[in-house]
Motif scaffolding. Structure first.
Motif, mmCIF file in Angstrom:
data_model
loop_
_atom_site.group_PDB
_atom_site.id
_atom_site.type_symbol
_atom_site.label_atom_id
_atom_site.label_comp_id
_atom_site.label_asym_id
_atom_site.label_seq_id
_atom_site.Cartn_x
_atom_site.Cartn_y
_atom_site.Cartn_z
ATOM 1 N N PRO A 346 -21.733 -25.391 3.436
ATOM 2 C CA PRO A 346 -22.414 -25.481 4.730
ATOM 3 C C PRO A 346 -22.006 -24.814 5.931
ATOM 4 C CG PRO A 346 -21.265 -27.558 4.534
ATOM 5 C CD PRO A 346 -20.709 -26.461 3.296
ATOM 6 N N GLY A 347 -22.440 -24.332 7.101
ATOM 7 C CA GLY A 347 -22.138 -23.488 7.928
ATOM 8 C C GLY A 347 -20.890 -24.232 8.811
ATOM 9 N N ASN A 348 -20.117 -23.703 9.534
ATOM 10 C CA ASN A 348 -19.195 -24.339 10.282
ATOM 11 C C ASN A 348 -19.524 -24.938 11.724
ATOM 12 O OD1 ASN A 348 -17.136 -24.859 8.420
ATOM 13 N ND2 ASN A 348 -16.413 -22.755 8.635
ATOM 14 N N VAL A 349 -20.776 -24.369 11.962
ATOM 15 C CA VAL A 349 -21.336 -24.679 12.895
ATOM 16 C C VAL A 349 -21.322 -26.194 13.425
ATOM 17 C CG1 VAL A 349 -23.444 -24.358 14.403
ATOM 18 C CG2 VAL A 349 -22.973 -22.647 12.732
ATOM 19 N N PHE A 350 -20.921 -26.655 14.683
ATOM 20 C CA PHE A 350 -20.886 -28.001 14.834
ATOM 21 C C PHE A 350 -22.480 -28.414 14.969
ATOM 22 C CE2 PHE A 350 -21.112 -31.721 17.494
ATOM 23 C CZ PHE A 350 -20.748 -32.659 16.572
ATOM 24 N N VAL A 371 -21.949 -28.876 -0.117
ATOM 25 C CA VAL A 371 -23.234 -29.550 -0.197
ATOM 26 C C VAL A 371 -23.997 -29.458 -1.541
ATOM 27 C CG1 VAL A 371 -25.631 -29.997 0.860
ATOM 28 C CG2 VAL A 371 -23.577 -29.676 2.421
ATOM 29 N N PHE A 372 -24.148 -30.546 -2.033
ATOM 30 C CA PHE A 372 -24.941 -30.490 -3.304
ATOM 31 C C PHE A 372 -26.174 -30.673 -3.208
ATOM 32 C CE2 PHE A 372 -20.571 -31.539 -4.734
ATOM 33 C CZ PHE A 372 -20.322 -30.682 -5.611
ATOM 34 N N ASP A 373 -27.152 -29.890 -4.131
ATOM 35 C CA ASP A 373 -28.536 -30.271 -3.913
ATOM 36 C C ASP A 373 -28.934 -30.727 -5.541
ATOM 37 O OD1 ASP A 373 -31.438 -30.139 -3.986
ATOM 38 O OD2 ASP A 373 -31.526 -28.208 -3.737
ATOM 39 N N LEU A 374 -29.516 -32.167 -5.421
ATOM 40 C CA LEU A 374 -29.923 -32.594 -6.803
ATOM 41 C C LEU A 374 -31.516 -32.227 -7.062
ATOM 42 C CD1 LEU A 374 -28.821 -36.446 -6.440
ATOM 43 C CD2 LEU A 374 -27.787 -34.663 -7.613
ATOM 44 N N GLY A 375 -31.884 -31.507 -6.187
ATOM 45 C CA GLY A 375 -33.237 -30.934 -6.571
ATOM 46 C C GLY A 375 -34.355 -32.018 -6.372
ATOM 47 N N GLN A 376 -33.988 -33.182 -6.339
ATOM 48 C CA GLN A 376 -35.109 -34.404 -6.281
ATOM 49 C C GLN A 376 -34.406 -35.399 -5.319
ATOM 50 O OE1 GLN A 376 -38.137 -34.980 -8.037
ATOM 51 N NE2 GLN A 376 -38.036 -36.751 -6.646
ATOM 52 N N ASN A 377 -35.368 -35.908 -4.353
ATOM 53 C CA ASN A 377 -35.232 -36.967 -3.709
ATOM 54 C C ASN A 377 -34.959 -38.327 -4.657
ATOM 55 O OD1 ASN A 377 -34.573 -37.918 -1.038
ATOM 56 N ND2 ASN A 377 -36.781 -37.840 -0.427
ATOM 57 N N ILE A 378 -34.002 -39.099 -4.214
ATOM 58 C CA ILE A 378 -33.894 -40.181 -5.274
ATOM 59 C C ILE A 378 -33.369 -41.342 -4.228
ATOM 60 C CG2 ILE A 378 -33.609 -38.699 -7.487
ATOM 61 C CD1 ILE A 378 -30.486 -39.786 -6.935
ATOM 62 N N ALA A 379 -33.320 -42.525 -4.939
ATOM 63 C CA ALA A 379 -32.712 -43.706 -4.298
ATOM 64 C C ALA A 379 -31.686 -43.979 -5.365
ATOM 65 C CB ALA A 379 -33.892 -44.878 -4.249
ATOM 66 N N GLY A 380 -30.311 -44.353 -4.885
ATOM 67 C CA GLY A 380 -29.389 -44.462 -5.866
ATOM 68 C C GLY A 380 -28.074 -44.220 -5.021
ATOM 69 N N PHE A 404 -30.925 -25.563 9.077
ATOM 70 C CA PHE A 404 -31.066 -24.290 8.682
ATOM 71 C C PHE A 404 -29.594 -23.494 8.142
ATOM 72 C CE2 PHE A 404 -29.376 -24.330 13.097
ATOM 73 C CZ PHE A 404 -28.529 -23.522 13.277
ATOM 74 N N ASP A 405 -28.439 -24.401 8.568
ATOM 75 C CA ASP A 405 -27.230 -23.789 8.035
ATOM 76 C C ASP A 405 -26.504 -24.659 7.088
ATOM 77 O OD1 ASP A 405 -26.393 -26.130 9.184
ATOM 78 O OD2 ASP A 405 -25.064 -25.382 10.653
ATOM 79 N N ASP A 406 -27.185 -25.339 6.191
ATOM 80 C CA ASP A 406 -27.241 -25.861 5.178
ATOM 81 C C ASP A 406 -26.214 -27.312 5.316
ATOM 82 O OD1 ASP A 406 -28.369 -24.522 3.405
ATOM 83 O OD2 ASP A 406 -26.980 -23.068 3.143
ATOM 84 N N ASN A 407 -25.995 -27.854 6.617
ATOM 85 C CA ASN A 407 -25.401 -29.054 6.913
ATOM 86 C C ASN A 407 -26.474 -29.871 6.699
ATOM 87 O OD1 ASN A 407 -22.689 -29.319 8.148
ATOM 88 N ND2 ASN A 407 -23.535 -27.398 9.152
#
Ligand code: BGC
Length: 934
Positions: A346-350, A371-380, A404-407
């Motif tokens: 992720p960006g270093n922008v605070f 930052v990891f993306d599971l590709g699916q919104n889950i509960a767990g 927008f900066d992947d944070n």
């Protein structure tokens, strides 16, 4: 003398046999720990061919498996009962005692009078029936933790050693630990339940689980280890401290029995576990350097200098007030593991983080973050795999959306500080999974790792009540396939021993109004019989003397204690459980309470109009909500009194139908009269006979009145025209409805013959619509029609708008229960629409699997249907505007209809009739392939 099974079996050579399969007791396979005195039996039937059914049955129950094979039923023999019933048949034999194990079989007779017996033997085992069967005590620790705040303290380890010197023949554990527990024996986790026990009002009921622990226990020394976390119990609502109650009942070869139980003075010890903080919303903090390897094994040395000061004698806990009740619902489990589809730095922008951990307000500089993306919104949660020096701190954060900066954007989590934290012990590859929390997320930030990150570092663990999925859906429209997928995911993510509203922010409550909309989707897509039955008890537990129920069950702190009329899910869900799963007992059990609820609504009404309400048709598109209202979610086009009066009517009319089922003629009449009075008052107050609009003429108002069949015949077409006009012309095929009326809108459009308009809403891609959510990347259903991710009410995993899932099954696949109960009869009525080329789907009902597959061609139509044994289906072949005179209908290549003439009896079909929009035939079980050609 009892007949032996063999003597009543009388199979014919060459004919396929009617065979009972899938033997279930209390809607579960071979359950243990039942605490109902009259368990109910069910089975499905299989037999090749067509029009197969059961004409009689005989259930036999024995205390030993061996004699049962011989047909000797020492506990109960129902005798031959002439009936086609296969669901919910009550045990009526000798009184059953706690811990008693029973075996059963069923013999069925087919149409020709031939009998056959189930090959499988079902079993069930009683739990602890009486409260006095519990001789274990609630135990806890002496330490005083700040449990009064929501930020809760450590999870506790409870440990006890015991010796067994005799040959063991069976062992059962009955256990509960509040808020949540995980138990092991000799170092091995008992069972696969997670976040156990299920959520209840602990002042009224505490659930316990029963496990067969024979395999876990040794002749010799044994150790029980139980970890107990905070859950909802250790919050201001119940003010509890982690506590444990369990007993293991062990039977020996010499006929003796011993009980090992939780108590103050038999050597139980307690220690703080490495989970030094845990909370449902706020995640877990785990310090691996605090681990005590082997603490739950006999080889563990208590005298070890590093550990001995950490263990203390247990104390008697302040016991929860609730009575012990067996947990008959499916446990919460790990149901799927998901590999991330990508990772990004992720960006270093605070970025403003509204939920800082440990008062931290800035991202630490120079610390690895990915930052990891599971590709699916889950509960767990996630399973983390890391290596590094001792004391390295890894922080895991969770979110549904990114900036927008992947944070991570955690704003919509409100007060949930969804953070898990792991301190390494520094011994090579370390694997960590939390135990007593869960998160709703798609993205995971891992902070503090050493070295190069890789996708293997985390695995998403999907955690929810493991109830069986029973539907399948596929069609030629990819958006609808994605929408169906999103509905299923949202439902799964929101089944956590109750149907929750969301799974990410600090709620996760059983809001009744959401379920009012969603429950039919739930029962179509999942076998929710046990889960929703338990939730009916949760609702009843909220009921006050006046008959009022709360807005949420269990009642925690949100919503009102005197609930809204929209909470009529209490009645609707029971009706659905009866209709879909044939559960008549649920109606009888809660009859008094639902009656009190309807009477309560009646007592609040003036002139049969119900003014009381504060939720109404919740969270419609922003332009149709009051901006200054609660969460900007209150409809500005449909009033509380309108929606409340509709539910007052709905509840009264269902009450009359339920009274009819239970053969209570007085109540049937009473509530019928009440509903007629409400209907009259409703139309006098809300129907403008000139404009033919209800109230302000909103989509919600007109649709709900039509859905409930409240509209007088002479005004019906006018109201329909207004509704369609509002949708198609004023709003360019967009809805303006909230969580409740969206369901009614879509379904009523199909019912009134405007399936085309329902279809355009379902496939719409511009705001507000389900398609808009999907275009924006949604993998689950949102709470708001808008894309929002701010510090406001906007969960991205909220099942209420998934209510459209019922319409998928009823109108696209076309499986409608009609007048059936437990699908003894049903209607197959797929609706054709321009843009749909094919659709297929199935439903695993309590009587077996219904399958439908439809192909819509330019000048032909094909429909294949599988009808389970012992069921009758009316199959409606849609007339697609073709001239009857030119149409021929075939079934398995035999002509059944030509020039408007039906050939009765051909191909096992009967009752052929032509209605305005379809051709209908009646069929029994079997597979049918229809083809219609012009
Ligand atoms: C819940 C909703 C619910 C609403 C009622 C919200 O916080 O998440 O789903 O219907 O409150 O007021």
């Amino acid at each position: 003398m009892l007949n032996t099974i063999d003597s009543i079996l009388n199979r014919t050579k060459g004919n396929s046999v009617l065979l009972p399969v899938d033997l279930m007791c209390e809607y579960a396979k071979d359950p243990i720990g039942i605490d109902v005195l009259k368990p109910r039996f069910s089975w499905k039937l299989i037999q090749d061919g067509r029009e197969k059914c059961q004409t009689a049955y005989r259930i036999i129950v024995a205390s030993k498996e061996f004699p049962l094979k011989e047909g000797i039923a020492d506990l109960w023999d129902s005798g031959k009962i002439v009936s086609d019933l296969t669901i919910g048949l009550e045990y009526e034999g000798k009184k059953l005692s706690s811990g008693q194990k029973c075996y059963w079989k069923v013999v069925v007779w087919d149409k020709e009078g031939f009998a056959s017996c189930s090959i499988e033997t079902g079993s069930f085992e009683m739990g602890l029936i009486e409260q006095t069967d519990w001789n274990a005590e609630w135990i806890s620790a002496e330490f005083d933790y700040p449990y009064k705040t929501f930020y809760t303290g450590p999870a506790l380890y409870f440990r006890r050693e015991f010796m067994l010197n005799k040959e063991i023949i069976s062992a059962r554990t009955y256990v509960s630990g509040l808020g949540y527990y995980e138990m092991s024996i000799n170092g091995k986790k008992v069972g696969d339940h997670l976040l156990d026990p299920g959520f209840t009002d602990y002042d009224i009921r505490v659930l316990y689980s029963t496990y067969d622990v024979f395999e876990y226990i040794n002749q010799g020394s044994n150790v029980i280890g139980v970890t107990v976390g905070n859950g909802f119990y250790c919050t201001p609502r119940w003010n509890g401290k982690p506590c444990l109650r369990m007993q293991i009942v062990i039977h020996f070869g010499d006929g003796t029995c011993e009980t090992i139980k939780s108590d103050y003075d038999s050597g139980w010890l307690v220690a703080e576990s490495p989970i030094y903080k845990n909370g449902i919303y706020d995640g877990e903090r785990y310090d691996a350097s605090l681990e005590m390897p082997g603490w739950d094994k006999a080889s563990f040395c208590m005298e070890n200098d590093n550990f001995k000061d950490r263990w203390h004698k247990v104390v008697n806990a302040v016991a929860p007030k609730g009575r012990m009740v067996s947990q008959m619902i499916e446990p919460i489990r790990n149901t799927e593991e998901i590999k991330p589809i990508g990772m990004k730095e992720p960006g270093n922008v605070f970025v403003f983080d509204p939920n800082p951990i440990y008062g931290q307000t800035e991202k630490p500089a120079g610390i690895n973050r990915i930052v990891f993306d599971l590709g699916q919104n889950i509960a767990g949660w996630v399973r983390l795999k890391v290596e590094g020096p001792k004391g390295t701190k890894i922080v895991l954060k969770f979110s549904e959306t990114l900036y927008f900066d992947d944070n991570l954007n955690v704003e919509n989590l409100y007060l949930a500080d969804a953070v898990d934290c792991y301190f390494l012990k520094g011994e090579g590859l370390e694997v960590y999974e939390p135990k007593f929390t869960y998160h709703g997320f798609r993205y995971v930030e891992v902070e503090g790792y050493i070295g190069e990150p890789s996708l293997d570092m985390i695995t998403g663990i999907v955690v929810h009540s493991d109830i069986k999925r029973i539907s399948e859906f596929n069609c030629s429209h990819s958006l609808l396939n994605q929408l169906y997928k999103n509905i299923i995911w949202t439902e799964r993510d929101n089944l956590h021993s109750i149907p929750t509203d969301c799974c990410q922010r600090n709620e996760r409550f059983g809001w009744l109004n959401d379920t009012t909309a969603r429950c039919e989707e739930t029962v179509y897509n999942f076998n929710a019989e046990r889960l929703l039955s338990k939730w009916m008890d949760d609702i009843e537990d909220t009921q006050l003397e006046s008959g009022a129920i709360a807005d949420c069950a269990p009642y925690v702190w949100y919503g009102k204690r005197i609930g809204e009329p929209v909470d009529t899910t209490f009645v609707i869900t029971q009706w659905l459980l009866y209709k879909h799963y044939g559960d008549k007992r649920i109606l009888a059990e809660h009859y008094g309470s639902i009656k009190k609820w309807v009477d309560f609504l009646d007592s609040k009404a003036a002139g049969n109009i119900l003014y009381h309400g504060w939720i109404g048709d919740w969270a419609p598109p922003r332009a149709f909500s009051y901006t200054d209202s609660l969460c900007s979610a209150i409809s500005n086009t449909t009033t509380f009194e309108y929606i409340s009066t509709c539910y007052y009517y709905y509840a009264a009319s269902l009450m009359s139908q339920i009274a009819h089922v239970l053969d209570n003629k007085n109540d049937e009449m009473k509530y019928k009269e009440l509903s007629e009075k409400i209907k009259k008052a409703f139309n006098e107050k809300f129907l403008d006979k000139k404009t033919m609009q209800y109230e302000m003429g909103s989509q919600a108002a007109n649709a709900f009145a039509l859905y409930l069949h409240l509209v007088p015949e002479e005004f019906k077409q006018g109201v329909i025209n207004n509704l369609v006009d509002d949708l198609v012309h004023k709003n360019n095929c967009h809805l303006t409805t909230g969580n409740l009326c969206t369901k009614y809108l879509i379904e009523v459009l199909t019912e009134i013959g405007r399936h085309d308009v329902a279809w355009s809403l379902a496939t719409q891609t511009t705001y507000p619509s389900w398609g808009y959510m999907i275009e924006k990347g949604a993998t689950t259903i949102w709470e708001r029609w808008e894309y929002e991710a701010s510090r406001a009410m906007n969960s991205h995993n909220h099942p209420m708008y998934g209510s459209i899932g019922a319409w998928f099954m009823k109108s696209l696949v076309g499986i409608d229960i009609g007048d059936g109960v437990g699908f003894d009869q049903f209607i197959i009525h797929p609706q054709p629409v321009k843009g749909l080329e094919y659709v297929s789907g199935s439903l695993e009902t309590v009587r077996g699997r219904i399958e439908v597959s439809v192909c819509y061609g330019e000048s032909s139509f094909e429909l294949s249907v599988a009808v389970p044994v012992n069921c009758i289906a009316k199959i409606r072949i849609p007339d697609q505007g073709w001239n009857m005179g030119d149409v021929r209908v075939y079934e398995s290549n035999l002509m059944i209809w030509e020039n408007g003439v039906f050939f009765e009896g051909v191909s096992d079909l009967s009752g052929g009739i032509k209605k305005k929009d379809y051709y209908e035939v009646k069929v029994g079980s079997g597979r049918y392939n229809f083809k219609m050609i012009i």
